[in-house]
Every structure is written in structure tokens, then in C-alpha cells.
Design a protein around this motif. Structure first.
Motif, PDB file in Angstrom:
ATOM      1  N   ASP A 187      61.343  27.728  43.917  1.00 46.56           N
ATOM      2  CA  ASP A 187      61.292  26.670  42.903  1.00 46.56           C
ATOM      3  C   ASP A 187      60.075  26.882  42.010  1.00 46.56           C
ATOM      4  O   ASP A 187      59.239  25.992  41.801  1.00 46.56           O
ATOM      5  N   LEU A 188      59.996  28.082  41.465  1.00 45.46           N
ATOM      6  CA  LEU A 188      58.909  28.455  40.573  1.00 45.46           C
ATOM      7  C   LEU A 188      59.010  27.690  39.260  1.00 45.46           C
ATOM      8  O   LEU A 188      58.020  27.210  38.721  1.00 45.46           O
ATOM      9  N   ALA A 189      60.235  27.618  38.733  1.00 48.49           N
ATOM     10  CA  ALA A 189      60.513  26.880  37.501  1.00 48.49           C
ATOM     11  C   ALA A 189      61.351  25.656  37.830  1.00 48.49           C
ATOM     12  O   ALA A 189      62.006  25.599  38.874  1.00 48.49           O
ATOM     13  N   ASP A 190      61.339  24.690  36.940  1.00 42.29           N
ATOM     14  CA  ASP A 190      62.132  23.485  37.180  1.00 42.29           C
ATOM     15  C   ASP A 190      63.576  23.660  36.733  1.00 42.29           C
ATOM     16  O   ASP A 190      64.496  23.135  37.367  1.00 42.29           O
ATOM     17  N   HIS A 191      63.775  24.428  35.639  1.00 45.39           N
ATOM     18  CA  HIS A 191      65.133  24.617  35.112  1.00 45.39           C
ATOM     19  C   HIS A 191      65.557  26.076  35.048  1.00 45.39           C
ATOM     20  O   HIS A 191      66.676  26.358  34.629  1.00 45.39           O
ATOM     21  N   GLY A 192      64.695  27.005  35.451  1.00 44.56           N
ATOM     22  CA  GLY A 192      65.069  28.405  35.463  1.00 44.56           C
ATOM     23  C   GLY A 192      65.232  29.039  34.095  1.00 44.56           C
ATOM     24  O   GLY A 192      65.940  30.036  33.941  1.00 44.56           O
ATOM     25  N   ARG A 193      64.552  28.498  33.095  1.00 41.03           N
ATOM     26  CA  ARG A 193      64.675  29.013  31.728  1.00 41.03           C
ATOM     27  C   ARG A 193      63.630  30.086  31.474  1.00 41.03           C
ATOM     28  O   ARG A 193      62.531  30.050  32.030  1.00 41.03           O
ATOM     29  N   PRO A 211      56.641  15.976  31.354  1.00 38.14           N
ATOM     30  CA  PRO A 211      56.356  15.936  32.792  1.00 38.14           C
ATOM     31  C   PRO A 211      57.647  15.888  33.601  1.00 38.14           C
ATOM     32  O   PRO A 211      58.652  15.312  33.164  1.00 38.14           O
ATOM     33  N   ALA A 212      57.629  16.522  34.754  1.00 32.94           N
ATOM     34  CA  ALA A 212      58.796  16.502  35.635  1.00 32.94           C
ATOM     35  C   ALA A 212      59.084  15.063  36.066  1.00 32.94           C
ATOM     36  O   ALA A 212      58.175  14.314  36.443  1.00 32.94           O
ATOM     37  N   TYR A 213      60.349  14.682  35.955  1.00 32.00           N
ATOM     38  CA  TYR A 213      60.798  13.330  36.310  1.00 32.00           C
ATOM     39  C   TYR A 213      60.044  12.261  35.524  1.00 32.00           C
ATOM     40  O   TYR A 213      59.954  11.109  35.942  1.00 32.00           O
ATOM     41  N   GLY A 214      59.495  12.652  34.380  1.00 35.24           N
ATOM     42  CA  GLY A 214      58.755  11.732  33.531  1.00 35.24           C
ATOM     43  C   GLY A 214      57.374  11.384  34.035  1.00 35.24           C
ATOM     44  O   GLY A 214      56.688  10.555  33.425  1.00 35.24           O
ATOM     45  N   ILE A 215      56.919  12.039  35.127  1.00 39.11           N
ATOM     46  CA  ILE A 215      55.669  11.627  35.776  1.00 39.11           C
ATOM     47  C   ILE A 215      54.722  12.783  36.058  1.00 39.11           C
ATOM     48  O   ILE A 215      53.516  12.673  35.849  1.00 39.11           O
ATOM     49  N   VAL A 216      55.234  13.923  36.528  1.00 41.15           N
ATOM     50  CA  VAL A 216      54.409  14.958  37.147  1.00 41.15           C
ATOM     51  C   VAL A 216      54.092  16.073  36.153  1.00 41.15           C
ATOM     52  O   VAL A 216      54.999  16.744  35.653  1.00 41.15           O
ATOM     53  N   ASP A 217      52.805  16.297  35.888  1.00 42.93           N
ATOM     54  CA  ASP A 217      52.351  17.401  35.049  1.00 42.93           C
ATOM     55  C   ASP A 217      52.250  18.656  35.927  1.00 42.93           C
ATOM     56  O   ASP A 217      51.182  19.047  36.391  1.00 42.93           O
ATOM     57  N   THR A 218      53.383  19.302  36.168  1.00 42.56           N
ATOM     58  CA  THR A 218      53.408  20.417  37.110  1.00 42.56           C
ATOM     59  C   THR A 218      52.573  21.594  36.612  1.00 42.56           C
ATOM     60  O   THR A 218      51.909  22.268  37.414  1.00 42.56           O
ATOM     61  N   ALA A 219      52.586  21.869  35.316  1.00 45.34           N
ATOM     62  CA  ALA A 219      51.798  22.979  34.788  1.00 45.34           C
ATOM     63  C   ALA A 219      50.305  22.713  34.960  1.00 45.34           C
ATOM     64  O   ALA A 219      49.535  23.595  35.370  1.00 45.34           O
TER      65      ALA A 219
END
Length: 273
Positions: free
Chosen positions: A50-56, A17-25
Motif C-alpha cells: 500500500d505504497l500509493a493510495d490509488h496506484g496512479r 488528505p486521505a479520507y479527508g483527514i490524513v496528510d500521508t505525504a
């Protein structure tokens, strides 16, 4: 013409999860389901960065999978978390031809019947803030000069200060004054649609209205104190619907989720369906 605007999806394929909290998917998947239930259906979906969190590449592969159930055209913009080349590589094909390179930037013009969509790239690689350089602004001015139809300008970083200090510090730090002048000289611009702030915010700008869109995931905390910390909240997620009717663009901010109702304004009436 009905356009759904999503923004700040922050998809990550690592399962964390983003920031350990958010299930963005998971939250984007729920948003897609809600979009599919809309009646009438949007004619297009615009995603303002900001489609992706890390642009991978794996993040964009997952994003493509999550967006696949949507049948309407998709118009994607990069944000400061995105990587242009990975984004373009992940979305080839006729639904995404607008991602073709424009002098190295992801900028494009699209005809949407009575409207034109002009997408601007504000990204500075590896930086949080945004920039509109002379090359990008010249492209916009040429596109506006070639067609007088009503236009929407879409970009990730908003061109105005919001009062949320830690976000304004990574806002559009170059080109806002020049953009203001261009828009004032082309009054056919109906709206400047932005992301980045994870909130619905509006301001007069360039003789028109500029606005930001909530995220279908987490929201930036509304804290207008000087020196406030950079925090997010799990307020209800959302998106926006922009309806072009009668020569006017009307915007609705939609809260995601299943809520009681709708109910009729009559105590004895059965529930509306």
C-alpha cells in the motif's frame, strides 16, 4: 544487520488528505527525517505494501521523491492499493532492480549478508483481499530450497486472522494453509513480515512468527467486536526495526514524533544526549 520496515504509506499526489483527514505525504516525510537521524543507520528499508493510495503514476512519482533522501537500499512490495506496472515504471535503476517481473508478480530474493529477504506478491488486481496461488507459492518453495540461510519472508496481507473482522474479510483468503506447510518444512524462516493492518500484531504461524507493522500515517482502529465498523484512528504513527544479532531477529516497534527525553534514571543527572 538492521532493517527498517515501513508499511501502508497510502501516498496520493492530488494534494488531498486521505479520507479527508490524513496528510500521508507529510507523515512519510517526517518518518524519513526520523530514519535519517537513527544511529546506527538501517542497512535497508523494507516497505510492505500500500505504497500509493490509488496506484496512479503521479502517486509513485511523489513516493519516489519522498523516499529519495534515504541512502540505503529500498525494498518495495505491492499491496491491494497498488498497481504493479505503475510501481515498476516509477522505480527503475540499480536501487530498485528487485522490482523486475517474476512471472507477472513483484516477487524477488535479495541477499542481505547473513539473511535472505524473500518478497511475496499477494495482490489481486482491483480487489482488497490477498491470494497466494500455486505459482507464487512454488516460487517461494524453490527459493527456500536453494539456500539454507536464515530468511525473512515479506508480504502485504498477513496469513493469519487478527480478530479485526473487517480487515480479516479482506485478508489472505487463499494460500494460507499451503504457506503454513511450506514454512514448516523450511525452518530457516525467521519471520514473516506483513503490512495491511496498520498495527503491530504478532501470531505464531508456520512454525515461526508472523507479524504486521504500524503505518507512519493512520492506524486501523483496534476493535475486536463482531461486526465492528471499518474505522481508523490517529494514534501515534510508527514503523518497526528488525535487528539481526547473534543468530536471532529482534523487533522493535518505534513511535514516530518528538517526545520528551531521554532522561537518566537518576534525579540529579543531566539529560542524556
Amino acid at each position: 544487520m538492521l532493517i527498517a520496515q515501513l508499511s501502508d504509506l497510502h501516498i496520493r499526489a492530488d494534494g488531498r488528505p486521505a479520507y479527508g483527514i490524513v496528510d500521508t505525504a507529510g507523515m512519510l516525510a517526517a518518518c524519513v527525517v526520523q530514519l535519517q537521524r537513527l544511529d546506527p543507520q538501517p542497512d535497508a528499508v523494507l516497505v510492505t505494501g500500500d505504497l500509493a493510495d490509488h496506484g496512479r503514476p503521479a502517486d509513485y512519482a511523489l513516493l519516489r521523491e519522498l523516499l529519495a533522501p534515504l541512502a540505503m537500499p529500498l525494498f518495495l512490495l505491492p499491496g491491494n492499493h497498488d498497481e504493479r506496472e505503475a510501481l515498476r515504471a516509477a522505480f527503475p535503476g540499480p536501487r530498485f532492480d528487485h522490482l523486475s517481473q517474476e512471472s507477472g508478480f513483484v516477487q524477488y530474493a535479495v541477499d542481505l549478508g547473513p539473511l535472505r529477504l524473500l518478497a511475496l506478491d499477494t495482490v489481486v488486481p482491483q480487489q482488497g483481499h490477498g491470494v497466494l496461488c500455486a505459482q507464487r507459492l512454488d516460487w517461494l518453495e524453490r527459493r527456500l530450497a536453494e539456500d539454507p540461510r536464515p530468511a525473512i519472508v515479506a508480504m502485504h496481507h498477513p496469513p493469519f486472522a487478527t480478530g479485526i473482522a473487517h480487515m480479516d474479510a479482506i485478508g489472505l483468503l487463499q494460500g494460507a494453509a499451503e504457506l503454513d506447510a511450506i514454512l514448516r518444512s523450511h525452518p530457516q524462516v525467521e519471520r514473516v513480515l506483513c503490512g495491511h493492518l496498520h498495527r503491530a500484531i504478532q501470531a505464531r504461524f508456520g512454525g515461526t512468527l508472523a507479524s504486521t507493522c504500524p503505518s507512519p500515517a493512520h492506524q486501523i482502529a483496534l476493535d475486536l467486536r463482531a461486526g465492528a465498523p471499518d474505522c481508523f484512528t490517529l494514534e501515534p504513527p510508527g514503523y518497526q526495526l528488525h535487528a539481526w544479532r547473534g543468530g536471532r531477529l529482534v523487533t522493535h516497534t518505534v513511535v514516530l514524533g518528538d517526545w520528551p527525553g531521554p532522561y537518566r534514571f537518576c534525579e540529579d543527572a543531566p539529560p542524556a544526549h
